[in-house]
Design a protein around this motif. Sequence first.
Motif, PDB file in Angstrom:
ATOM      1  N   MET A   1      42.724   0.323 -43.648  1.00 17.98           N
ATOM      2  CA  MET A   1      42.924   1.556 -42.892  1.00 17.98           C
ATOM      3  C   MET A   1      43.437   2.689 -43.778  1.00 17.98           C
ATOM      4  O   MET A   1      43.032   3.842 -43.631  1.00 17.98           O
ATOM      5  CB  MET A   1      43.887   1.308 -41.730  1.00 17.98           C
ATOM      6  N   ILE A   2      44.340   2.369 -44.702  1.00 12.32           N
ATOM      7  CA  ILE A   2      44.878   3.412 -45.580  1.00 12.32           C
ATOM      8  C   ILE A   2      43.795   3.929 -46.525  1.00 12.32           C
ATOM      9  O   ILE A   2      43.699   5.142 -46.782  1.00 12.32           O
ATOM     10  CB  ILE A   2      46.092   2.873 -46.369  1.00 12.32           C
ATOM     11  N   ILE A   3      42.968   3.015 -47.045  1.00 12.72           N
ATOM     12  CA  ILE A   3      41.858   3.439 -47.905  1.00 12.72           C
ATOM     13  C   ILE A   3      40.891   4.312 -47.120  1.00 12.72           C
ATOM     14  O   ILE A   3      40.415   5.354 -47.602  1.00 12.72           O
ATOM     15  CB  ILE A   3      41.134   2.205 -48.497  1.00 12.72           C
ATOM     16  N   PHE A   4      40.600   3.912 -45.875  1.00 10.42           N
ATOM     17  CA  PHE A   4      39.714   4.703 -45.019  1.00 10.42           C
ATOM     18  C   PHE A   4      40.386   6.003 -44.605  1.00 10.42           C
ATOM     19  O   PHE A   4      39.744   7.050 -44.498  1.00 10.42           O
ATOM     20  CB  PHE A   4      39.331   3.866 -43.794  1.00 10.42           C
ATOM     21  N   PHE A   5      41.693   5.931 -44.381  1.00 12.25           N
ATOM     22  CA  PHE A   5      42.509   7.066 -43.962  1.00 12.25           C
ATOM     23  C   PHE A   5      42.343   8.254 -44.905  1.00 12.25           C
ATOM     24  O   PHE A   5      42.251   9.396 -44.483  1.00 12.25           O
ATOM     25  CB  PHE A   5      43.966   6.600 -43.930  1.00 12.25           C
ATOM     26  N   GLN A   6      42.312   7.975 -46.219  1.00 13.75           N
ATOM     27  CA  GLN A   6      42.249   9.047 -47.202  1.00 13.75           C
ATOM     28  C   GLN A   6      40.825   9.522 -47.484  1.00 13.75           C
ATOM     29  O   GLN A   6      40.626  10.500 -48.197  1.00 13.75           O
ATOM     30  CB  GLN A   6      42.910   8.599 -48.513  1.00 13.75           C
ATOM     31  N   ARG A   7      39.841   8.838 -46.906  1.00 15.73           N
ATOM     32  CA  ARG A   7      38.444   9.224 -47.138  1.00 15.73           C
ATOM     33  C   ARG A   7      37.853  10.035 -45.983  1.00 15.73           C
ATOM     34  O   ARG A   7      36.779  10.616 -46.128  1.00 15.73           O
ATOM     35  CB  ARG A   7      37.584   7.975 -47.372  1.00 15.73           C
ATOM     36  N   VAL A   8      38.531  10.045 -44.844  1.00 13.39           N
ATOM     37  CA  VAL A   8      38.027  10.810 -43.711  1.00 13.39           C
ATOM     38  C   VAL A   8      38.212  12.296 -43.989  1.00 13.39           C
ATOM     39  O   VAL A   8      39.315  12.756 -44.306  1.00 13.39           O
ATOM     40  CB  VAL A   8      38.769  10.421 -42.408  1.00 13.39           C
ATOM     41  N   LYS A   9      37.143  13.066 -43.875  1.00 13.33           N
ATOM     42  CA  LYS A   9      37.181  14.478 -44.240  1.00 13.33           C
ATOM     43  C   LYS A   9      37.149  15.411 -43.027  1.00 13.33           C
ATOM     44  O   LYS A   9      37.310  16.616 -43.171  1.00 13.33           O
ATOM     45  CB  LYS A   9      36.001  14.808 -45.165  1.00 13.33           C
TER      46      LYS A   9
ATOM     47  N   VAL B   1      39.482  16.353 -37.217  1.00 14.18           N
ATOM     48  CA  VAL B   1      40.054  15.508 -36.160  1.00 14.18           C
ATOM     49  C   VAL B   1      40.103  14.073 -36.656  1.00 14.18           C
ATOM     50  O   VAL B   1      39.093  13.383 -36.704  1.00 14.18           O
ATOM     51  CB  VAL B   1      39.205  15.588 -34.868  1.00 14.18           C
ATOM     52  N   LYS B   2      41.280  13.608 -37.058  1.00 13.64           N
ATOM     53  CA  LYS B   2      41.387  12.241 -37.565  1.00 13.64           C
ATOM     54  C   LYS B   2      42.709  11.551 -37.210  1.00 13.64           C
ATOM     55  O   LYS B   2      42.794  10.329 -37.234  1.00 13.64           O
ATOM     56  CB  LYS B   2      41.211  12.217 -39.075  1.00 13.64           C
ATOM     57  N   LEU B   3      43.744  12.315 -36.867  1.00 13.99           N
ATOM     58  CA  LEU B   3      45.034  11.693 -36.609  1.00 13.99           C
ATOM     59  C   LEU B   3      45.016  10.859 -35.334  1.00 13.99           C
ATOM     60  O   LEU B   3      45.477   9.715 -35.311  1.00 13.99           O
ATOM     61  CB  LEU B   3      46.122  12.769 -36.530  1.00 13.99           C
ATOM     62  N   PHE B   4      44.451  11.419 -34.251  1.00 15.71           N
ATOM     63  CA  PHE B   4      44.333  10.636 -33.022  1.00 15.71           C
ATOM     64  C   PHE B   4      43.351   9.483 -33.202  1.00 15.71           C
ATOM     65  O   PHE B   4      43.451   8.469 -32.513  1.00 15.71           O
ATOM     66  CB  PHE B   4      43.903  11.526 -31.863  1.00 15.71           C
ATOM     67  N   LEU B   5      42.399   9.657 -34.133  1.00 17.92           N
ATOM     68  CA  LEU B   5      41.465   8.568 -34.438  1.00 17.92           C
ATOM     69  C   LEU B   5      42.221   7.346 -34.929  1.00 17.92           C
ATOM     70  O   LEU B   5      41.964   6.220 -34.478  1.00 17.92           O
ATOM     71  CB  LEU B   5      40.462   9.031 -35.488  1.00 17.92           C
TER      72      LEU B   5
END
Length: 427
Positions: A217-225, A228-232
């Motif tokens: 999740m952390i690796i994916f967390f930093q790749r989302v551009k 809207v991603k926090l509620f995701l």
Amino acid sequence: MVLNFIQGFINEDNIAYMLIIAASLIVVLSYLFSVFSKKTAIPSVILLIALGFSSKKLFSIGVTDVDWLFPLEILGIVGLMLIVLEGALDLKLSWQRWPIIWKSGLIALLSLFINVFIFTYGIQIIIGNLDFLTAFIYAIPLSIISSAIVIPSVEGLDEERREFLIYESTLSDIFGLILFYTVINNVNTGEAAKIGLNVISNIGGTLILSVVLSYLMIIFFQRVKTQVKLFLFISVLLMLYAIGKVFHLSSLLIILVFGLILENRHIFFSGFMSKFLKEEKVKSVLSDFKLLTRESAFMVRTFFFFVFGLSITVAGIFKTKVVVGALVFLLIMFLVRWLLFKVIMKKSFMPQVFIAPRGLISVLLYFAIPDDFLINDFESGILLFVILGTSVVMAWALVHSKLGKTGRLRKIATVRSIFMGSNRKAV
């Protein structure tokens, strides 16, 4: 009179707007309670419960008018996850903090088991002709410290005491959930070795899964551009928590481990793992993620304890059996806690020894008791009395901790002024 005045404004055309006004007013009052709590150290959750109960009386909401079980369960599940995540994101890991971690975990574990066994026999005495297993199941919710109440209530304490109580209450929730569902899921298992194997495999499997999912999740967390991603991510965590509960895993471990790894990423992404961490990207959104988690936890906590206040009935609290039984439970609870702190902590355990509230997790587990073990003779007033009693004791301890030193200084100053004044007269 107030009720008639308000009802005069409510009709089918504006009931939705009136509900929005009511919900907004509850949030505003909750914020004011939080400000008041920081000034006085009186926990805001007590004020929210009182607000819910007084609203029921003011607007004459009957106990049977609404089924409070389902909204309480939903709010409780989401609130517990968010509150544990909020606490985990504030915890720093280091060798210097290791004594706090193991001592808080040991006290949480010993306190849980000692209280469960003592309360089991107490419930058997109160009810009579009750088998040990059923009494044991009812004793578990009474024995778990509520992180949902502790975490927002200890913000005014120093860092060491605050971290100790966050670790202890969170681990108490986890240990209590593991114990409760281990007993429920192994009722028909007669072999102790098999039960022990189930517990070890459950905790071990959940822990390994938690670490793997947290890294992914952390690796994916930093790749989302996308914007809207926090509620995701909160939605993904909620989904993982719910899936884990469906498969009888210790889901709170997933939330706790994710928060710890994210906050202490410099430890977990060291060595060859450092190439997978993009510190600038994580850091840029982490503060917003913490803020969103804190705000969401505040909202869910607000409505959970307000609804809990609405659901309270005092009719069964003032029975002699309920009052005496609950008071004995409270006395035993804090006596056991004091002895454990005396042996394990040895020093500097005030006001922590009195901060052991029961609350959200106790209510959730009480309503989760299977139909096969439900008994009509158990007074729910005992649970309510214990929840309110432990909250009042915690409020007293926090107020004393905040104002005690000031009060003692004032007494010393007063005595000194009197003494100096008498000396001047004598001269």
